[in-house]
Design a protein around this motif. Structure first.
Motif, PDB file in Angstrom:
ATOM      1  N   PRO A 168       0.836  -1.209   0.000  1.00 23.02           N
ATOM      2  CA  PRO A 168       0.000   0.000   0.000  1.00 23.02           C
ATOM      3  C   PRO A 168       0.871   1.259   0.000  1.00 23.02           C
ATOM      4  O   PRO A 168       2.019   1.222   0.430  1.00 23.02           O
ATOM      5  CB  PRO A 168      -0.765  -0.106   1.334  1.00 23.02           C
ATOM      6  CG  PRO A 168      -0.645  -1.538   1.756  1.00 23.02           C
ATOM      7  CD  PRO A 168       0.639  -2.044   1.201  1.00 23.02           C
ATOM      8  N   PHE A 169       0.314   2.371  -0.464  1.00 23.27           N
ATOM      9  CA  PHE A 169       0.962   3.668  -0.243  1.00 23.27           C
ATOM     10  C   PHE A 169       0.115   4.373   0.815  1.00 23.27           C
ATOM     11  O   PHE A 169      -1.085   4.539   0.648  1.00 23.27           O
ATOM     12  CB  PHE A 169       1.060   4.497  -1.531  1.00 23.27           C
ATOM     13  CG  PHE A 169       2.058   5.614  -1.388  1.00 23.27           C
ATOM     14  CD1 PHE A 169       3.394   5.408  -1.679  1.00 23.27           C
ATOM     15  CD2 PHE A 169       1.663   6.853  -0.900  1.00 23.27           C
ATOM     16  CE1 PHE A 169       4.329   6.415  -1.499  1.00 23.27           C
ATOM     17  CE2 PHE A 169       2.596   7.867  -0.716  1.00 23.27           C
ATOM     18  CZ  PHE A 169       3.936   7.654  -1.018  1.00 23.27           C
ATOM     19  N   PRO A 170       0.741   4.794   1.923  1.00 20.89           N
ATOM     20  CA  PRO A 170      -0.066   5.223   3.075  1.00 20.89           C
ATOM     21  C   PRO A 170      -0.717   6.593   2.880  1.00 20.89           C
ATOM     22  O   PRO A 170      -0.237   7.400   2.088  1.00 20.89           O
ATOM     23  CB  PRO A 170       0.970   5.297   4.206  1.00 20.89           C
ATOM     24  CG  PRO A 170       2.271   5.519   3.533  1.00 20.89           C
ATOM     25  CD  PRO A 170       2.178   4.871   2.180  1.00 20.89           C
ATOM     26  N   PRO A 171      -1.768   6.855   3.657  1.00 19.60           N
ATOM     27  CA  PRO A 171      -2.366   8.184   3.660  1.00 19.60           C
ATOM     28  C   PRO A 171      -1.329   9.204   4.111  1.00 19.60           C
ATOM     29  O   PRO A 171      -0.412   8.867   4.870  1.00 19.60           O
ATOM     30  CB  PRO A 171      -3.481   8.094   4.708  1.00 19.60           C
ATOM     31  CG  PRO A 171      -3.651   6.659   5.012  1.00 19.60           C
ATOM     32  CD  PRO A 171      -2.423   5.937   4.581  1.00 19.60           C
ATOM     33  N   VAL A 172      -1.473  10.432   3.668  1.00 20.45           N
ATOM     34  CA  VAL A 172      -0.433  11.440   3.904  1.00 20.45           C
ATOM     35  C   VAL A 172      -0.140  11.640   5.394  1.00 20.45           C
ATOM     36  O   VAL A 172       1.009  11.863   5.784  1.00 20.45           O
ATOM     37  CB  VAL A 172      -0.776  12.767   3.172  1.00 20.45           C
ATOM     38  CG1 VAL A 172      -2.026  13.402   3.713  1.00 20.45           C
ATOM     39  CG2 VAL A 172       0.388  13.736   3.239  1.00 20.45           C
ATOM     40  N   GLU A 173      -1.145  11.486   6.251  1.00 12.98           N
ATOM     41  CA  GLU A 173      -0.920  11.680   7.702  1.00 12.98           C
ATOM     42  C   GLU A 173       0.124  10.681   8.219  1.00 12.98           C
ATOM     43  O   GLU A 173       0.913  11.002   9.098  1.00 12.98           O
ATOM     44  CB  GLU A 173      -2.208  11.475   8.506  1.00 12.98           C
ATOM     45  CG  GLU A 173      -3.301  12.483   8.242  1.00 12.98           C
ATOM     46  CD  GLU A 173      -4.038  12.235   6.933  1.00 12.98           C
ATOM     47  OE1 GLU A 173      -3.852  11.146   6.331  1.00 12.98           O
ATOM     48  OE2 GLU A 173      -4.765  13.137   6.490  1.00 12.98           O
ATOM     49  N   LEU A 174       0.113   9.464   7.694  1.00 12.50           N
ATOM     50  CA  LEU A 174       1.100   8.465   8.117  1.00 12.50           C
ATOM     51  C   LEU A 174       2.423   8.666   7.380  1.00 12.50           C
ATOM     52  O   LEU A 174       3.502   8.612   7.974  1.00 12.50           O
ATOM     53  CB  LEU A 174       0.585   7.052   7.841  1.00 12.50           C
ATOM     54  CG  LEU A 174      -0.455   6.509   8.808  1.00 12.50           C
ATOM     55  CD1 LEU A 174      -0.836   5.084   8.426  1.00 12.50           C
ATOM     56  CD2 LEU A 174       0.112   6.515  10.226  1.00 12.50           C
ATOM     57  N   PHE A 175       2.323   8.901   6.087  1.00 11.48           N
ATOM     58  CA  PHE A 175       3.539   9.068   5.285  1.00 11.48           C
ATOM     59  C   PHE A 175       4.374  10.243   5.802  1.00 11.48           C
ATOM     60  O   PHE A 175       5.608  10.196   5.836  1.00 11.48           O
ATOM     61  CB  PHE A 175       3.159   9.279   3.812  1.00 11.48           C
ATOM     62  CG  PHE A 175       4.341   9.419   2.910  1.00 11.48           C
ATOM     63  CD1 PHE A 175       5.086   8.299   2.557  1.00 11.48           C
ATOM     64  CD2 PHE A 175       4.743  10.656   2.431  1.00 11.48           C
ATOM     65  CE1 PHE A 175       6.202   8.416   1.740  1.00 11.48           C
ATOM     66  CE2 PHE A 175       5.853  10.783   1.618  1.00 11.48           C
ATOM     67  CZ  PHE A 175       6.579   9.659   1.276  1.00 11.48           C
ATOM     68  N   ALA A 176       3.662  11.296   6.263  1.00 13.56           N
ATOM     69  CA  ALA A 176       4.341  12.515   6.718  1.00 13.56           C
ATOM     70  C   ALA A 176       5.219  12.270   7.947  1.00 13.56           C
ATOM     71  O   ALA A 176       6.089  13.076   8.253  1.00 13.56           O
ATOM     72  CB  ALA A 176       3.307  13.592   7.015  1.00 13.56           C
ATOM     73  N   GLN A 177       5.000  11.139   8.636  1.00 12.52           N
ATOM     74  CA  GLN A 177       5.837  10.847   9.807  1.00 12.52           C
ATOM     75  C   GLN A 177       7.288  10.530   9.419  1.00 12.52           C
ATOM     76  O   GLN A 177       8.197  10.660  10.224  1.00 12.52           O
ATOM     77  CB  GLN A 177       5.275   9.653  10.585  1.00 12.52           C
ATOM     78  CG  GLN A 177       3.941   9.949  11.240  1.00 12.52           C
ATOM     79  CD  GLN A 177       3.387   8.751  11.981  1.00 12.52           C
ATOM     80  OE1 GLN A 177       4.067   7.744  12.146  1.00 12.52           O
ATOM     81  NE2 GLN A 177       2.159   8.858  12.413  1.00 12.52           N
ATOM     82  N   LEU A 178       7.488  10.093   8.189  1.00 10.62           N
ATOM     83  CA  LEU A 178       8.842   9.704   7.762  1.00 10.62           C
ATOM     84  C   LEU A 178       9.743  10.924   7.705  1.00 10.62           C
ATOM     85  O   LEU A 178       9.435  11.893   6.996  1.00 10.62           O
ATOM     86  CB  LEU A 178       8.796   9.099   6.363  1.00 10.62           C
ATOM     87  CG  LEU A 178       8.360   7.652   6.237  1.00 10.62           C
ATOM     88  CD1 LEU A 178       8.158   7.327   4.762  1.00 10.62           C
ATOM     89  CD2 LEU A 178       9.446   6.739   6.815  1.00 10.62           C
ATOM     90  N   PRO A 179      10.870  10.883   8.407  1.00 11.76           N
ATOM     91  CA  PRO A 179      11.774  12.041   8.344  1.00 11.76           C
ATOM     92  C   PRO A 179      12.244  12.348   6.918  1.00 11.76           C
ATOM     93  O   PRO A 179      12.607  13.481   6.633  1.00 11.76           O
ATOM     94  CB  PRO A 179      12.950  11.605   9.225  1.00 11.76           C
ATOM     95  CG  PRO A 179      12.385  10.568  10.149  1.00 11.76           C
ATOM     96  CD  PRO A 179      11.310   9.870   9.375  1.00 11.76           C
TER      97      PRO A 179
END
Ligand code: GDG
Length: 476
Positions: A168-179
């Protein structure tokens, strides 16, 4: 003097080669097919095309020389022991994998892992650039190689670059956690076309570009660069299985005989339930065991009439989350068998091995109910393989709504695996639905997979790559 290196009009880059290096006690090197969904799918596609496959051979140390195996041109990329730890086990499997699968376990973000990720992506990009003939198509696979598209473009702007995300490609709220979220998006935007399993994944990517990079987006395209920007298209092209090849295997008399033998060896139950997964926390194995245990406690199922076979293929065994999961599963299986077993009739047959394809096809045919209960899964090929093997229209598929497969296989017995009651009901419905109705369902599932097989997936991907960015792709 060596001649010009051979170049190819199609170069595939995937973290793993389709084979693993096996060294015998006497030091003899041989190659064995490696497990996993990506290899299963790409191998059948590459066999019909004279392309090259760039990938890691699965052990640490210098890269072996390029070699041909079973009609495939394989170009190994070497990883040091530290890179195996930091790039593969670390950033790929302990940072990106949990982040992209809804953080079922927490993701780790050590900075050294990112350095290794960048370096290994650059090595893959260099290998691709050397092997591609002028104007060639490059097809980069999956989350381990998200920086490679931009790195390849920098080295070889003449190439057509595609990338496909198997997870999957995650929703932006989760993806945004990646430094390193911006660098990852910029890496991917080096491609001409980006393929995803579901439309929602493609939309998540486009949204992330808009929100995190402030990129201009329009429908399924993202504008890259100022002035006259390049447009990158992101769209869903769901992966599938080699329907004809697998059905042919399943019909082989030795496979059919083996499926009978398997049923006999578990005591010829009235109902054989089956789970087949890499031992991974995304696959919902614990939830499945919980549901089954409750059904046993309630006396709704039980040996010798009903038995459950769980194949959990060894996977990522050096990553802690996987070690913890394995202990938990094995403790649960032990408890359930202890509490509910009889001599010669355990309620669960648990197998922590990898099997040959023939054996898998025999297991699929032997199973009355296949339970596919991931909490998150890009596609799940096991669901499609199961229906492919049921040319007899026997069997029933219990399928989690959180798999890509569910978006194509709506007729299956759907479940939300987080809702144990719902999972139990789906299993009971699969067991008790009259045979005629089950056959009707199986026919519909098989039609979908046969009409959308892996060959069609590859054709659609390559057509989308050729057509990107200007023209939409015909068909669905
Ligand atoms: C990723 C995504 C996506 C398993 N055990 C054995 C064995 N397998 C084969 C299965 C199937 C494959 O491995 C597993 O594929 P899945 O799709 O179920 O899952 P992942 O490995 O997580 O794959 C997934 C896939 O990529 C493709 O895009 O569907 O969502 O996570 O083919 O049959 N094969 C053999 N012996 C085993 O013991 N021979």
């Amino acid at each position: 003097m060596p001649g010009e290196p051979q170049t190819y009009d199609l170069v595939v880059a995937a973290n793993r080669l389709p084979v693993d290096k096996v060294v015998s006690d006497s030091g003899e090197v041989s190659w064995q097919r490696s497990p996993g969904g990506l290899v299963t799918a790409m191998e059948s596609v590459m066999r019909n095309r004279a392309g090259a496959w760039v990938g890691w051979a699965g052990d640490s140390g210098p890269a072996p020389e390029p070699f041909d195996e079973d009609g495939l041109h394989l170009h190994p990329v070497g990883l040091s022991a530290e890179e195996v730890r930091d790039f593969y086990e670390g950033f790929s499997n302990d940072t990106l994998w949990p982040s992209y699968h809804a953080v079922i376990v927490p993701a780790s973000f050590p900075r050294d892992w990112w350095t290794a990720y960048r370096e290994v992506n650059a090595r893959f990009a260099g290998a691709v650039a050397r092997l591609a003939e002028p104007g060639a198509r490059v097809w980069i696979q999956d989350y381990q190689l998200q920086l490679a598209p931009a790195l390849v473009r920098r080295l070889r702007p003449d190439l057509r670059i595609g990338w496909f995300n198997h997870i999957p490609f995650p929703p932006v709220e989760l993806f945004a956690q990646l430094p390193w979220r911006s660098q990852i998006l910029e890496g991917l935007l080096g491609a001409d076309f980006l393929g995803f399993q579901r439309q929602a994944d493609a939309q998540n990517f486009v949204r992330a570009c808009r929100q995190l990079l402030r990129a201009q987006t329009k429908g399924d395209t993202v504008a890259v660069g100022d002035g006259s920007p390049r447009r990158v298209r992101a769209s869903a092209i769901p992966i599938s299985v080699d329907f004809d090849g697998l059905e042919e295997l399943a019909r082989r008399p030795d496979v059919v005989a083996r499926s009978r033998e398997l049923r006999e060896s578990v005591g010829n139950p009235k109902v054989l339930l089956l789970g087949v997964d890499r031992l991974d926390y995304t696959k919902g194995i614990r939830h499945r065991l919980k549901a089954y245990e409750e059904l046993l406690v309630e006396g709704r199922v039980g040996p010798p009439d009903v038995t459950f076979v769980q194949i959990a293929t060894p996977s990522r065994e050096r990553v802690e989350a996987y070690q913890n999961l394995r202990s938990e599963i094995e403790q649960t299986v032990g408890r359930i068998n202890g509490d509910h077993g009889q001599i010669g009739a355990p309620p669960i047959h648990y197998l922590h091995h990898a099997y040959p394809r023939e054996e898998m096809a025999a297991f699929f045919q032997a199973a009355d109910v296949m339970i596919v209960s991931p909490l998150r899964d890009g596609m799940n090929l096991v669901a499609k393989e199961y229906v492919t093997c049921r040319y007899d229209l026997g069997g029933a598929l219990v399928l989690s709504e959180f798999t890509g497969a569910w978006h194509e296989l709506h007729q299956a017995f759907a479940c939300n695996p987080n809702d144990i009651e719902d999972l139990k009901q789906a299993i009971m419905r699969a067991i008790t639905t009259p045979a005629k109705e089950r056959q009707r369902i199986m026919r519909a599932l098989r039609r979908r997979v046969s009409e959308h097989d892996v060959q069609r997936w590859a054709q659609r991907f390559l057509a989308a790559l050729d057509a990107a960015p200007e023209r939409p792709v015909a068909g669905s």
